[in-house]
Write a protein that holds these residues in place. Sequence first.
Motif, PDB file in Angstrom:
ATOM      1  N   LEU A  43      18.669  23.149  41.789  1.00 51.00           N
ATOM      2  CA  LEU A  43      19.425  22.717  42.967  1.00 51.00           C
ATOM      3  C   LEU A  43      18.533  22.749  44.206  1.00 51.00           C
ATOM      4  O   LEU A  43      17.662  23.584  44.282  1.00 51.00           O
ATOM      5  CB  LEU A  43      20.634  23.640  43.159  1.00 51.00           C
ATOM      6  N   ARG A  44      18.759  21.816  45.173  1.00 54.50           N
ATOM      7  CA  ARG A  44      19.821  20.849  45.054  1.00 54.50           C
ATOM      8  C   ARG A  44      19.308  19.484  44.625  1.00 54.50           C
ATOM      9  O   ARG A  44      20.071  18.611  44.221  1.00 54.50           O
ATOM     10  CB  ARG A  44      20.479  20.678  46.440  1.00 54.50           C
ATOM     11  N   GLY A  45      17.997  19.293  44.714  1.00 55.28           N
ATOM     12  CA  GLY A  45      17.410  17.967  44.562  1.00 55.28           C
ATOM     13  C   GLY A  45      17.680  17.248  43.251  1.00 55.28           C
ATOM     14  O   GLY A  45      17.692  16.025  43.190  1.00 55.28           O
ATOM     15  N   TYR A  71      10.238  26.767  50.510  1.00 54.30           N
ATOM     16  CA  TYR A  71       9.219  27.371  51.374  1.00 54.30           C
ATOM     17  C   TYR A  71       8.818  26.402  52.470  1.00 54.30           C
ATOM     18  O   TYR A  71       7.892  26.645  53.214  1.00 54.30           O
ATOM     19  CB  TYR A  71       7.997  27.795  50.563  1.00 54.30           C
ATOM     20  N   GLU A 100      14.017  18.118  37.160  1.00 57.58           N
ATOM     21  CA  GLU A 100      13.652  18.158  38.572  1.00 57.58           C
ATOM     22  C   GLU A 100      13.643  16.751  39.166  1.00 57.58           C
ATOM     23  O   GLU A 100      13.462  15.766  38.448  1.00 57.58           O
ATOM     24  CB  GLU A 100      12.251  18.772  38.732  1.00 57.58           C
ATOM     25  N   ILE A 102      11.433  16.016  41.781  1.00 52.48           N
ATOM     26  CA  ILE A 102      10.034  15.719  42.113  1.00 52.48           C
ATOM     27  C   ILE A 102       9.145  16.942  41.891  1.00 52.48           C
ATOM     28  O   ILE A 102       9.574  18.062  42.133  1.00 52.48           O
ATOM     29  CB  ILE A 102       9.920  15.217  43.581  1.00 52.48           C
ATOM     30  N   ILE A 103       7.949  16.698  41.405  1.00 50.47           N
ATOM     31  CA  ILE A 103       6.917  17.737  41.390  1.00 50.47           C
ATOM     32  C   ILE A 103       5.868  17.338  42.413  1.00 50.47           C
ATOM     33  O   ILE A 103       5.302  16.246  42.338  1.00 50.47           O
ATOM     34  CB  ILE A 103       6.251  17.920  40.017  1.00 50.47           C
ATOM     35  N   ASP A 104       5.661  18.250  43.353  1.00 50.90           N
ATOM     36  CA  ASP A 104       4.773  17.985  44.476  1.00 50.90           C
ATOM     37  C   ASP A 104       3.562  18.913  44.324  1.00 50.90           C
ATOM     38  O   ASP A 104       2.650  18.617  43.557  1.00 50.90           O
ATOM     39  CB  ASP A 104       5.587  18.285  45.754  1.00 50.90           C
ATOM     40  N   SER A 105       3.571  20.063  44.982  1.00 54.39           N
ATOM     41  CA  SER A 105       2.486  21.031  44.792  1.00 54.39           C
ATOM     42  C   SER A 105       2.544  21.656  43.388  1.00 54.39           C
ATOM     43  O   SER A 105       1.537  22.113  42.867  1.00 54.39           O
ATOM     44  CB  SER A 105       2.580  22.151  45.833  1.00 54.39           C
ATOM     45  N   LEU A 107       4.337  24.347  42.810  1.00 54.45           N
ATOM     46  CA  LEU A 107       4.590  25.790  42.984  1.00 54.45           C
ATOM     47  C   LEU A 107       5.985  26.199  42.522  1.00 54.45           C
ATOM     48  O   LEU A 107       6.150  27.227  41.868  1.00 54.45           O
ATOM     49  CB  LEU A 107       4.390  26.179  44.461  1.00 54.45           C
ATOM     50  N   THR A 108       6.993  25.378  42.846  1.00 53.76           N
ATOM     51  CA  THR A 108       8.364  25.686  42.429  1.00 53.76           C
ATOM     52  C   THR A 108       8.432  25.774  40.905  1.00 53.76           C
ATOM     53  O   THR A 108       8.911  26.765  40.347  1.00 53.76           O
ATOM     54  CB  THR A 108       9.337  24.586  42.915  1.00 53.76           C
ATOM     55  N   ASP A 160      15.942  15.063  49.826  1.00 54.62           N
ATOM     56  CA  ASP A 160      16.461  15.132  51.197  1.00 54.62           C
ATOM     57  C   ASP A 160      15.374  15.080  52.256  1.00 54.62           C
ATOM     58  O   ASP A 160      14.198  15.356  51.998  1.00 54.62           O
ATOM     59  CB  ASP A 160      17.236  16.436  51.391  1.00 54.62           C
ATOM     60  N   ARG A 166      20.395  12.526  50.504  1.00 52.73           N
ATOM     61  CA  ARG A 166      20.412  12.765  49.061  1.00 52.73           C
ATOM     62  C   ARG A 166      21.289  11.764  48.322  1.00 52.73           C
ATOM     63  O   ARG A 166      21.116  11.527  47.134  1.00 52.73           O
ATOM     64  CB  ARG A 166      20.937  14.173  48.763  1.00 52.73           C
TER      65      ARG A 166
HETATM   66  C1  PRP Z   1      11.851  20.125  46.659  1.00 53.42           C
HETATM   67  C2  PRP Z   1      12.009  19.297  45.398  1.00 53.42           C
HETATM   68  C3  PRP Z   1      11.375  20.165  44.342  1.00 53.42           C
HETATM   69  C4  PRP Z   1      10.278  20.891  45.093  1.00 53.42           C
HETATM   70  C5  PRP Z   1       8.967  20.222  44.797  1.00 53.42           C
HETATM   71  O1  PRP Z   1      12.901  21.057  46.693  1.00 53.42           O
HETATM   72  O2  PRP Z   1      13.371  19.063  45.109  1.00 53.42           O
HETATM   73  O3  PRP Z   1      12.304  21.111  43.837  1.00 53.42           O
HETATM   74  O4  PRP Z   1      10.591  20.762  46.500  1.00 53.42           O
HETATM   75  O5  PRP Z   1       7.935  20.791  45.547  1.00 53.42           O
HETATM   76  P1  PRP Z   1       6.733  21.633  44.938  1.00 53.42           P
HETATM   77  O6  PRP Z   1       6.260  20.970  43.682  1.00 53.42           O
HETATM   78  O7  PRP Z   1       5.711  21.565  46.033  1.00 53.42           O
HETATM   79  O8  PRP Z   1       7.204  23.027  44.692  1.00 53.42           O
HETATM   80  P2  PRP Z   1      13.306  21.830  48.006  1.00 53.42           P
HETATM   81  O9  PRP Z   1      12.626  23.151  48.022  1.00 53.42           O
HETATM   82  O10 PRP Z   1      13.108  20.943  49.199  1.00 53.42           O
HETATM   83  O11 PRP Z   1      14.862  22.113  47.806  1.00 53.42           O
HETATM   84  P3  PRP Z   1      15.993  21.026  47.480  1.00 53.42           P
HETATM   85  O12 PRP Z   1      15.851  20.679  46.032  1.00 53.42           O
HETATM   86  O13 PRP Z   1      17.265  21.740  47.755  1.00 53.42           O
HETATM   87  O14 PRP Z   1      15.774  19.856  48.388  1.00 53.42           O
END
Ligand code: PRP
Length: 180
Positions: A43-45, A71, A100, A102-105, A107-108, A160, A166
């Motif tokens: 959640l929530r994405g 973060y 998920e 998106i995978i960005d960094s 880290l999540t 978001d 969203r």
């Molecule tokens: C965003 C997105 C992923 C995460 C990706 O979530 O939905 O969960 O960041 O980023 P990363 O690969 O750099 O960790 P966010 O923390 O914004 O919370 P949300 O899902 O509630 O929007």
Amino acid sequence: MIESNIKKVLVSEEEIQKRVKELGKIITKDFKETKGLIVVGLLRGSILFMADLMREIKLPLKIDFMTVSSYGNQFETTREVKILKDLDENVMGKDILIVEDIIDSGLTLSKIMEILKNRNPNSIKLCTLLNKSARREVNIKADYIGFDIPDEFVLGYGLDYLQEYRNLPYVGVMKEDVNE
Ligand code: PRP
Ligand code: MN
Ligand code: MG
């Protein structure tokens, strides 16, 4: 109108729905022998992708959700990922499919994989709608990827900007002047 802040459509509603069906078929095939599939949305994405994808997985399954702290605006050295809402299901011996947006960094996901591995599931697989590999900081690879995307600020279909957008049925790129 919210759409006035969108510079362009990156992935259209039609493209998303087509790809979700394809992923559902592949996942259905891959998990055919499962003795217990739990689809975990972050959640929530993930909620739109999760809702669409689960309908295309033609197998018995359970769903569950997890929320971890964002973060967002902090400095890199202080970034940490904390569990705000944990799973309700016991995943021991189960096959986990993490969903998920998106995978960005990364880290999540790396933190969540670590937490879930410690609970001794039978397997953990990862499915992300969007993969932004240009921004990767840790070695995380998804097993199922909807679309590889460039390093642009994307929103919609679960993603978001300040908790809004969203509900867009497509993934768009935000206009720069709104972003700062
Ligand atoms: C965003 C997105 C992923 C995460 C990706 O979530 O939905 O969960 O960041 O980023 P990363 O690969 O750099 O960790 P966010 O923390 O914004 O919370 P949300 O899902 O509630 O929007
Ligand atoms: Mn998220
Ligand atoms: Mg977010």
